[in-house]
Motif scaffolding. Structure first.
Motif, PDB file in Angstrom:
ATOM      1  N   LYS A  16       0.832  -1.207   0.000  1.00  0.00           N
ATOM      2  CA  LYS A  16       0.000   0.000   0.000  1.00  0.00           C
ATOM      3  C   LYS A  16       0.866   1.257   0.000  1.00  0.00           C
ATOM      4  CE  LYS A  16      -4.014  -2.038   2.289  1.00  0.00           C
ATOM      5  NZ  LYS A  16      -4.902  -2.004   3.487  1.00  0.00           N
ATOM      6  N   GLN A  17       2.019   1.180   0.667  1.00  0.00           N
ATOM      7  CA  GLN A  17       2.924   2.334   0.730  1.00  0.00           C
ATOM      8  C   GLN A  17       3.412   2.717  -0.660  1.00  0.00           C
ATOM      9  OE1 GLN A  17       6.323   1.733   3.295  1.00  0.00           O
ATOM     10  NE2 GLN A  17       7.408   3.504   2.472  1.00  0.00           N
ATOM     11  N   LEU A  18       3.759   1.708  -1.466  1.00  0.00           N
ATOM     12  CA  LEU A  18       4.220   1.972  -2.833  1.00  0.00           C
ATOM     13  C   LEU A  18       3.101   2.583  -3.669  1.00  0.00           C
ATOM     14  CD1 LEU A  18       6.439   1.690  -5.007  1.00  0.00           C
ATOM     15  CD2 LEU A  18       5.565  -0.608  -5.461  1.00  0.00           C
ATOM     16  N   LEU A  19       1.899   2.026  -3.549  1.00  0.00           N
ATOM     17  CA  LEU A  19       0.761   2.556  -4.299  1.00  0.00           C
ATOM     18  C   LEU A  19       0.434   3.989  -3.872  1.00  0.00           C
ATOM     19  CD1 LEU A  19      -1.593  -0.568  -4.365  1.00  0.00           C
ATOM     20  CD2 LEU A  19      -0.241   0.374  -6.257  1.00  0.00           C
ATOM     21  N   LYS A  20       0.606   4.263  -2.577  1.00  0.00           N
ATOM     22  CA  LYS A  20       0.336   5.621  -2.087  1.00  0.00           C
ATOM     23  C   LYS A  20       1.313   6.613  -2.707  1.00  0.00           C
ATOM     24  CE  LYS A  20      -0.081   8.391   2.122  1.00  0.00           C
ATOM     25  NZ  LYS A  20       0.016   8.406   3.600  1.00  0.00           N
ATOM     26  N   GLU A  21       2.586   6.236  -2.754  1.00  0.00           N
ATOM     27  CA  GLU A  21       3.581   7.130  -3.351  1.00  0.00           C
ATOM     28  C   GLU A  21       3.342   7.307  -4.851  1.00  0.00           C
ATOM     29  OE1 GLU A  21       7.599   6.141  -2.287  1.00  0.00           O
ATOM     30  OE2 GLU A  21       7.040   5.670  -0.227  1.00  0.00           O
ATOM     31  N   LEU A  22       2.873   6.245  -5.519  1.00  0.00           N
ATOM     32  CA  LEU A  22       2.593   6.341  -6.956  1.00  0.00           C
ATOM     33  C   LEU A  22       1.310   7.122  -7.243  1.00  0.00           C
ATOM     34  CD1 LEU A  22       3.532   2.738  -8.123  1.00  0.00           C
ATOM     35  CD2 LEU A  22       4.764   4.849  -8.637  1.00  0.00           C
ATOM     36  N   SER A  23       0.499   7.347  -6.209  1.00  0.00           N
ATOM     37  CA  SER A  23      -0.755   8.085  -6.417  1.00  0.00           C
ATOM     38  C   SER A  23      -0.503   9.539  -6.797  1.00  0.00           C
ATOM     39  CB  SER A  23      -1.629   8.016  -5.162  1.00  0.00           C
ATOM     40  OG  SER A  23      -1.028   8.747  -4.095  1.00  0.00           O
ATOM     41  N   TYR A  24       0.741   9.998  -6.596  1.00  0.00           N
ATOM     42  CA  TYR A  24       1.072  11.386  -6.946  1.00  0.00           C
ATOM     43  C   TYR A  24       1.531  11.507  -8.397  1.00  0.00           C
ATOM     44  CZ  TYR A  24       0.978  11.989  -1.895  1.00  0.00           C
ATOM     45  OH  TYR A  24       0.591  12.010  -0.572  1.00  0.00           O
ATOM     46  N   ALA A  25       1.532  10.414  -9.146  1.00  0.00           N
ATOM     47  CA  ALA A  25       1.979  10.449 -10.544  1.00  0.00           C
ATOM     48  C   ALA A  25       1.066  11.331 -11.386  1.00  0.00           C
ATOM     49  CB  ALA A  25       2.005   9.028 -11.117  1.00  0.00           C
ATOM     50  N   ARG A  26       1.679  12.066 -12.287  1.00  0.00           N
ATOM     51  CA  ARG A  26       0.925  12.877 -13.248  1.00  0.00           C
ATOM     52  C   ARG A  26       0.914  12.133 -14.575  1.00  0.00           C
ATOM     53  NH1 ARG A  26       2.856  17.101 -15.087  1.00  0.00           N
ATOM     54  NH2 ARG A  26       5.046  16.771 -14.578  1.00  0.00           N
TER      55      ARG A  26
END
Length: 200
Positions: A112-122
Motif C-alpha cells: 500500500k505504501q508503494l501505491l500511495k507514493e505512486l498516487s502522486y503520478a501525473r
C-alpha cells in the motif's frame, strides 16, 4: 515528468466492451547502471554496494521462492511463484498432480505504501501528439527490416522501435504481428525476445 499514455481503438473481444483502451507510451527501460548512478548521488551507497546488494538479494529471493515461500520487501511488495503444468490423474489412486511443472512467472503484489507514493503520478495524453500514432505502412516496415538485418542477423524489439520511430508498446504489437506472419522468428526466450529473419 509525467507518465505518457495513448488512447487506442480496441480490437478482438475487447472491442465489444469499450471503443478505446489506455496504453502506456513508455519512454524506455531504466537499468541498474542508471539506478546505481542516481542512488550513488542521493545516498552514501556506492554503485558497487548497490550492485552487490541486489545480486545477493536476487540469490536469496530465488532460494526462498524455490522453497515455496512468499518474499516480502517492505515498501515494495510481495513476490510469489506462479506455477503451471499438465494436470494428471493417477489411474490407481485417482489423485491429481502436476506433470512437467514449471514456473510460469513471478507474481508481484505491491505494498500500500508503494501505491500511495505512486498516487502522486501525473499523466500526459500523447494520443494526438506530433509523433506517429498509427502503425507504419508495410513498405516502411519492410524497408526497416531490410536495413536492420543488413547490419545484424539478430534484432530486438527496441531496434524496431528506433528504426520506425514508434512507441515501445506499438513496437511490441508489431513484433508479435511479424512473428505471427512468419517474417520474424524468435530465437530468444518468451520474455526476452530476439529475432532472426522468418521464412516468409
Amino acid at each position: 515528468m509525467a507518465v505518457p499514455y495513448k488512447l487506442l481503438r480496441t480490437t478482438g473481444s475487447l472491442a465489444n466492451k469499450s471503443t478505446l483502451k489506455v496504453v502506456l507510451d513508455e519512454y524506455g527501460t531504466v537499468g541498474i547502471a542508471t539506478l546505481a548512478k542516481l542512488i550513488d548521488k542521493a545516498t552514501t551507497m556506492t554503485k558497487a554496494d548497490l550492485v552487490g546488494a541486489l545480486e545477493a538479494l536476487k540469490t536469496e529471493m530465488v532460494n526462498q521462492l524455490m522453497d515455496g515461500n512468499r518474499v516480502h520487501l517492505p515498501g515494495l511488495g510481495y513476490f510469489s511463484l506462479s506455477v503451471k503444468g499438465e494436470l494428471y490423474e493417477d489411474p490407481r489412486s485417482h489423485k491429481f498432480r502436476l506433470r512437467n511443472a514449471y514456473v510460469r512467472t513471478v507474481n508481484f503484489r505491491p505494498d500500500k505504501q508503494l501505491l500511495k507514493e505512486l498516487s502522486y503520478a501525473r499523466f500526459e495524453n500523447r494520443t494526438y501528439s506530433s509523433e506517429t500514432c498509427t502503425m507504419p505502412t508495410d513498405e516502411e516496415i519492410a524497408a526497416a527490416l531490410a536495413h536492420l538485418f543488413a547490419e545484424s542477423p539478430l534484432i530486438l524489439v527496441g531496434d524496431l522501435q528506433s528504426a520506425l520511430h514508434i512507441s515501445r508498446p506499438m513496437a511490441y504489437r508489431l513484433s508479435r504481428r511479424l512473428e505471427s506472419d512468419g517474417k520474424l522468428r524468435n530465437v530468444g526466450s518468451r520474455y526476452r525476445k530476439m529475432f532472426v529473419k522468418g521464412e516468409r
